[in-house]
Design a protein around this motif. Structure first.
Motif, PDB file in Angstrom:
ATOM      1  N   GLY A 256      22.456  47.413  20.723  1.00 54.77           N
ATOM      2  CA  GLY A 256      22.585  47.598  19.284  1.00 54.77           C
ATOM      3  C   GLY A 256      23.772  46.867  18.694  1.00 54.77           C
ATOM      4  N   HIS A 257      23.585  45.599  18.278  1.00 49.31           N
ATOM      5  CA  HIS A 257      24.664  44.803  17.696  1.00 49.31           C
ATOM      6  C   HIS A 257      24.502  44.618  16.203  1.00 49.31           C
ATOM      7  CE1 HIS A 257      26.694  43.129  21.367  1.00 49.31           C
ATOM      8  NE2 HIS A 257      25.690  43.798  21.867  1.00 49.31           N
ATOM      9  N   ALA A 258      23.442  45.114  15.636  1.00 43.63           N
ATOM     10  CA  ALA A 258      23.176  44.871  14.218  1.00 43.63           C
ATOM     11  C   ALA A 258      22.093  45.848  13.766  1.00 43.63           C
ATOM     12  CB  ALA A 258      22.701  43.434  14.025  1.00 43.63           C
TER      13      ALA A 258
ATOM     14  N   ALA B 100      19.407  45.124  12.434  1.00 41.34           N
ATOM     15  CA  ALA B 100      18.114  44.538  12.785  1.00 41.34           C
ATOM     16  C   ALA B 100      18.390  43.214  13.463  1.00 41.34           C
ATOM     17  CB  ALA B 100      17.260  44.330  11.542  1.00 41.34           C
ATOM     18  N   SER B 101      17.463  42.804  14.318  1.00 41.90           N
ATOM     19  CA  SER B 101      17.697  41.607  15.117  1.00 41.90           C
ATOM     20  C   SER B 101      16.371  40.987  15.509  1.00 41.90           C
ATOM     21  CB  SER B 101      18.495  41.987  16.362  1.00 41.90           C
ATOM     22  OG  SER B 101      18.549  40.895  17.264  1.00 41.90           O
ATOM     23  N   ALA B 102      16.399  39.682  15.741  1.00 44.90           N
ATOM     24  CA  ALA B 102      15.235  38.990  16.297  1.00 44.90           C
ATOM     25  C   ALA B 102      15.548  38.483  17.704  1.00 44.90           C
ATOM     26  CB  ALA B 102      14.830  37.833  15.392  1.00 44.90           C
ATOM     27  N   ALA B 103      16.539  39.123  18.337  1.00 45.00           N
ATOM     28  CA  ALA B 103      16.928  38.693  19.682  1.00 45.00           C
ATOM     29  C   ALA B 103      15.986  39.288  20.729  1.00 45.00           C
ATOM     30  CB  ALA B 103      18.378  39.069  19.958  1.00 45.00           C
ATOM     31  N   GLY B 104      14.716  38.931  20.620  1.00 45.05           N
ATOM     32  CA  GLY B 104      13.732  39.339  21.611  1.00 45.05           C
ATOM     33  C   GLY B 104      13.248  40.763  21.419  1.00 45.05           C
ATOM     34  N   PRO B 105      12.548  41.298  22.429  1.00 42.62           N
ATOM     35  CA  PRO B 105      12.060  42.674  22.360  1.00 42.62           C
ATOM     36  C   PRO B 105      13.204  43.642  22.075  1.00 42.62           C
ATOM     37  CG  PRO B 105      11.104  41.533  24.232  1.00 42.62           C
ATOM     38  CD  PRO B 105      12.160  40.622  23.682  1.00 42.62           C
ATOM     39  N   ASP B 106      12.916  44.726  21.376  1.00 45.69           N
ATOM     40  CA  ASP B 106      13.945  45.704  21.034  1.00 45.69           C
ATOM     41  C   ASP B 106      14.060  46.715  22.169  1.00 45.69           C
ATOM     42  OD1 ASP B 106      15.683  47.535  19.990  1.00 45.69           O
ATOM     43  OD2 ASP B 106      14.665  47.711  18.057  1.00 45.69           O
ATOM     44  N   LEU B 107      15.055  46.512  23.016  1.00 43.01           N
ATOM     45  CA  LEU B 107      15.181  47.383  24.191  1.00 43.01           C
ATOM     46  C   LEU B 107      15.629  48.795  23.831  1.00 43.01           C
ATOM     47  CD1 LEU B 107      16.676  44.873  26.784  1.00 43.01           C
ATOM     48  CD2 LEU B 107      14.289  45.538  26.459  1.00 43.01           C
TER      49      LEU B 107
ATOM     50  N   GLN C  34       7.359  47.589  20.480  1.00 42.08           N
ATOM     51  CA  GLN C  34       8.664  46.951  20.257  1.00 42.08           C
ATOM     52  C   GLN C  34       9.105  46.097  21.443  1.00 42.08           C
ATOM     53  OE1 GLN C  34      10.305  46.959  17.461  1.00 42.08           O
ATOM     54  NE2 GLN C  34       8.963  48.365  16.365  1.00 42.08           N
TER      55      GLN C  34
ATOM     56  N   LEU D 165       6.753  42.862  20.293  1.00 42.45           N
ATOM     57  CA  LEU D 165       7.340  42.150  19.155  1.00 42.45           C
ATOM     58  C   LEU D 165       8.597  41.442  19.644  1.00 42.45           C
ATOM     59  CD1 LEU D 165       6.923  45.044  16.577  1.00 42.45           C
ATOM     60  CD2 LEU D 165       5.748  42.840  16.506  1.00 42.45           C
ATOM     61  N   GLY D 166       8.716  40.168  19.309  1.00 36.50           N
ATOM     62  CA  GLY D 166       9.867  39.395  19.787  1.00 36.50           C
ATOM     63  C   GLY D 166       9.684  38.833  21.183  1.00 36.50           C
TER      64      GLY D 166
ATOM     65  N   VAL E  61      14.803  33.866  19.578  1.00 41.67           N
ATOM     66  CA  VAL E  61      15.678  33.391  20.653  1.00 41.67           C
ATOM     67  C   VAL E  61      15.315  31.963  21.066  1.00 41.67           C
ATOM     68  CG1 VAL E  61      16.470  33.800  23.019  1.00 41.67           C
ATOM     69  CG2 VAL E  61      16.035  35.750  21.484  1.00 41.67           C
TER      70      VAL E  61
END
Lengths: 530, 530
Positions: free
Chosen positions: A248-250, A252-259, B261, B264-265, B490
């Motif tokens: 969780g750095h933001a 919302a993010s597009a840095a790949g799948p949301d782990l 999720q 997505l990404g 990414v």
């Protein structure tokens, strides 16, 4: 209980604070006796001292090694500690405990005080093949806390009660980082003294914890306004046997799948959620609750759908079906202006005076246009005053010989009527003479939850009786293509149906993740993953 | 291009529809020449016929087997088809193509027409060790489409253009199921003829596809009102080499981790997203755009934060920094009432007349209270009219010898000023004489995105020049703890920084998932996973 801000420890075999017990009023007793044909006399739980526990399977060396990690005061193997960590608070969990069956008590209760201690514990247990059940408020109603040994040498309950701090509050970003063992009331206390609220009020609020909310994807009674718990999460730490995942750095993010979304709902099967960073909001200056009446459940569904699809949904939005509305009448506290048939809607508004006024006006206009009749604030306030009362009432009904349980699902709006009918029919077909009540308490633009309360007379085998009814209802849910659980989680009770929801390939994915994070398979064996 | 509703095929080495080219006005040319010291004469791309491609590595047998799956008309190995599927549309992608370098063109372009054909293709390619790059609109700006052979026998671009149908529209639930190859304009055309809109308008809108939006976690210019693309997704199908994953039974669920999720990404690294079910909304009866001025970027950040934290954020909410606001002045179309310094805010309202009025009033009241000066509708409409113009302008600037590129991040409100300063400084330090503009275009209660546009004079090695600047900016983002990408994805460009964001354990999780779904490692080698 550390951190539960005034709440006393949960009764060992009943819900909640013993001071808040809710004996049946004569009117309520009359109603259920008439409807269900209950016995004349009550039967309560047996004495705690008579509860049967299996011997502790872990030897002194292992107990000592656990104590080396967390401090020897924080490892307990006494009967009472073990009984208090036996299973959760589903009706069948309670029925077993009331009868003295603590057959699947954990061997020990361990209370770590930090992320590092959790990591050391999981590493030790992984190496020594000891199963670990993460334990927060102990409020699972789906078998998420049963201490299953799973082929290992023993099983410990990892109680997070000591991890109950507010770690950080970022007032500008409106986020708060809370440790996993913080209970609902403690979270509100820690935040409100700084002017903020989480706004997460599920029925388990008084005891359930931040870690548990995250691990089970909880949803509160004010979800229309504050969102589901998983919506509030911006970051979290999952400690696994092989290391910690900090996400969780933001916002919302597009840095790949949301782990984060792989960790939320993981129910202790991948590791222990130790810390959660959450969106918080200013403490509302005003809270107003009102009630409305609509002619039928169908009209009610159309009305709550219109509200959310028009973007004017209030903070709280609940619709009871005809049966639940009618039963509400029999409770002295909620007798109001309702006459005849119909369905009750509760609307709640929280925020600044301006926000409350704006939301209330838009909601009232639309409800009025849709044919709703206002029932006033007293009716709404009565709901708010009793919002956590349900589980206490269940104990009194169990005493009286009733079997009372709840189940829930969610689906898209177009399928809701079909799911509602199918679940009700399946319950009545399975249980025979039964009261089945339903409400919608979580609404989304595309669909909503359905929450059923079921009451019937206990047979000689109430555990088997409910297992059959639950299987019938779950089968109906799956056949209709709805989700097997909207906010209770999977645990053991929904595990047989998970493959129907996510497919065999989805199940394989969960197994792949578990194998990577928990190679020894010690984390909460038996939950979630089929 | 099938399905792109009036848009012509993308120019092979430039952005978009050649009819919509945006030559520099004398004023704009003067500004950039003065600021950056550009050469006197333009340099355009070399002729398509002169582009250099490697030979096709797949033999006739393999090409025939691909044709057996999708139909032989739908397998192309001609030069133009291969060039048109070479990389995406980042500035360095374009610079290479303009110079005639199609060194990493795919060996073939394959166009399946159904989920079954996609599954058969992936199974065949997995068995025969042929890499597969899923290809939608071809608009990646992070190296997500480079046809990397990755140790395999060859590489095919799997173009989804034929899968461009509206599969289902559920008007009651307000959901629509669209195939992955549907472009932005085609989605709006299919939905609007039924009275609905998706409301997803990223700058790539004219060409990008539903599958690409999902695979990269796209976010549109109206995200304050309609949400990010991932927020709109209620269900999807991911076809992998080992089978299909079909997810989404309800608007929300507690049935374990949310595997949607994880999909997505996933950027083609796990499989091909073939179908997405999305929340849609009624076509807004009204759209109004306005502009406001605030004294500084700091005041602007406080203002947009106040709007979203008070729950009155309009459909569109954009804040330009001082530099971007000043450059806006030089464009004839947007010259307005602005005098002197300051930052421009664009607010857009879409919905019923009532919704627009309600949102506009609340927004205007709060902005006025915070010291904003209204600049009127003309200024807002000018933004809306040019919302997709940026990439066309980039081509003209490349012709003129400038290096123009964008990058973006997001972070929590309390860290935004630090991230803004750090990224700007790193770019200026790396590039020397450069124009660096920034805006906030996606706001959340807990934070916001930062979108930077950079222009400088090309050196003899513009690819290396940008690689260095991008590395400097990404280093700054990582050091500040912000996300490495808010909505671009990414691809290859952000892959070196993913471990800093999700940790080594997070990377291991992604690898575990990929190994389960793509055991032969044929899916889009080189993207996403370090």
């Amino acid at each position: 209980m550390s951190g539960s801000s005034g709440s006393r420890p949960m009764h060992w075999a009943r819900w909640g604070d013993p001071r808040l017990a809710a004996p049946l009023t004569p009117a309520a007793r009359g109603l259920v006796q008439q409807a269900l044909g209950l016995p004349e006399t009550d039967t309560r739980e047996i004495p705690l001292a008579d509860v049967r526990l299996p011997p502790v399977r872990l030897d002194g060396t292992m107990i000592a090694r656990l104590g080396d990690v967390v401090g020897h005061d924080h490892v307990r193997t006494d009967d009472e500690s073990r009984v208090r960590h036996t299973r959760g608070r589903s009706t069948t969990d309670l029925i077993r405990l009331r009868a003295g069956d603590a057959g699947d008590a954990p061997d020990a209760v361990v209370r770590p005080g930090s992320d590092d201690e959790v990591l050391a514990l999981l590493s030790l247990c992984s190496n020594e093949s000891v199963a670990v059940v993460p334990f927060g408020g102990g409020t699972s109603v789906v078998g998420g806390l049963t201490a299953e040994v799973g082929g290992h040498a023993g099983v410990v309950a990892l109680d997070l009660a000591r991890m109950d701090r507010l770690v950080r509050l970022d007032e500008t970003s409106q986020t708060a980082t809370l440790q996993a063992g913080v209970t609902g009331p403690r979270a509100e206390e820690l935040l409100q003294r700084n002017g903020f609220t989480l706004g997460h009020f599920p029925q388990s609020f008084e005891y359930a914890t931040i870690g548990g909310f995250a691990a089970t994807r909880s949803s509160g009674q004010s979800s229309s306004g504050y969102g589901r718990f998983d919506d509030m999460v911006v970051g979290l730490t999952l400690v696994t046997p092989v290391g910690a995942l900090r996400l969780g750095h933001a916002p919302a993010s597009a840095a790949g799948p949301d782990l984060r979304q792989l960790t939320l709902g993981s129910e202790g099967a991948f590791g222990v959620i130790t810390e959660v960073t959450l969106q918080v909001r200013p403490v509302p200056a005003q809270k107003r609750y009102e009630a409305w009446r609509l002619g039928s459940f169908t009209e009610g569904l159309d009305a709550v759908r219109a509200l959310v699809q028009h973007g004017v949904a209030p903070t709280v939005l609940r619709l009871s079906d005809e049966a639940e509305t009618a039963v509400g009448l029999s409770q002295p506290d909620t007798v109001g202006e309702i006459v005849g048939s119909g369905c009750q809607v509760v609307t709640g508004y929280e925020g600044s005076a301006e926000e409350v006024a704006r939301s209330r006006e838009a909601t009232s206009q639309l409800l009025t246009r849709l044919g709703a009749t206002p029932l006033g604030e007293a009716q709404g306030e009565a709901w708010a005053a009793h919002r956590f009362a349900g589980p206490y009432l269940r104990d009194s009904l169990l005493d009286a010989g009733a079997l009372v349980e709840t189940l829930e699902t969610a689906t898209y709006w177009s399928r809701l009527p079909e799911v509602y009918d199918a679940v009700r029919s399946s319950l009545v077909a399975s249980l025979g003479q039964a009261i089945v009540l339903c409400h919608v308490s979580h609404v989304y633009a595309t669909g909503a939850s359905l929450y059923f309360t079921v009451a019937t007379r206990q047979t000689d085998d109430p555990v088997g009786q409910w297992a059959e009814a639950k299987a019938a209802a779950s089968g109906a849910v799956v056949r209709c293509g709805a989700t097997i659980t909207h906010h209770h989680g999977v645990g053991r009770d929904h595990r047989p149906y998970l493959a129907a929801e996510i497919g065999d390939l989805g199940v394989q994915l969960l197994r792949a993740v578990k194998e990577r994070l928990d190679p020894a398979g010690v984390m909460n064996p038996g939950v979630l993953i089929p």
